[in-house]
Motif scaffolding. Sequence first.
Motif, short mmCIF file in Angstrom:
data_model
loop_
_atom_site.label_atom_id
_atom_site.label_comp_id
_atom_site.label_asym_id
_atom_site.label_seq_id
_atom_site.Cartn_x
_atom_site.Cartn_y
_atom_site.Cartn_z
N ALA A 104 -68.97 23.68 -54.70
CA ALA A 104 -70.39 23.77 -55.06
C ALA A 104 -71.14 24.34 -53.87
N PRO A 135 -72.27 19.44 -57.74
CA PRO A 135 -73.40 20.35 -57.53
C PRO A 135 -74.68 19.61 -57.11
N GLU A 139 -76.72 20.02 -53.59
CA GLU A 139 -78.16 20.32 -53.53
C GLU A 139 -78.92 19.27 -52.72
#
Length: 261
Positions: A104, A135, A139
């Motif tokens: 990711a 993911p 982030e």
Amino acid sequence: MSPRQIAITLVALIFIVAAALLIISRDDDDSADEATTTTSSTAAPTTAPADSPSDTGGDDGSDDAAEPTETTVAAVTTTSVPLSVPVNVPVVCTIDSAGAQVVAGVADDAVPQLGSNSSISTVGLGVVSFGLTVPNAAEASGSAMIACEPVGECYYVSPAASPGGISFLVHASTIERVDIVNGPITTRSGIGIGTSAEHLVNTFGDKLERQVIDADTVNLIFVPSDASDADFRVVFTVENGVVTTFRSGRMPMILQDDPCA
């Protein structure tokens, strides 16, 4: 001697004999009474009633005192076989590791959120909470997630932008555990690699469960007291008196020998 004198003499003899017999009879009676009294006083103790304190078979407690008393000692059970938390730690992947792949990625201008001041808690590492997808974890942390093994149902990833020594376990697409194998990361209480077992025990006290791995190694497992954290654990592996690795995660993955087996 005249008949009158003879009669008087006989009467006198009879009187004397009668008196003598009377005296002898009284002496015999007195002796018999003394013998009876002596016999009675001597025999009395051998006929004491059964409930008398002198009865050696009575309930005076002497027999009970002679009996040994049974003492119950609370034993501490120690597990000598590694039934749950593994001793072997996962390999931390870096961008330069053989077979490294970015699982990711993040934007070029992402700001890393995992640093030396990030701390381990029962629910995750810093901004990366257990239950996040890879993911979402990338982030939140501002760091790409890298794997050095095939990606599947269960595998490990490491954040590329971090102090190092961090490995996240991914199971069914969500992060379930974090292992710290080296570096400066600690718990919120300041417990980290190199912390003495004594300090660890003094910090968490009876919230720790002890699991013996071998003669030199134990796992000290922190069990939260809050009901909301009942599914989480923090495990410290202690070798020769100091913490060498530690991890935090959700049940059941945190307490499995090989989560990805």
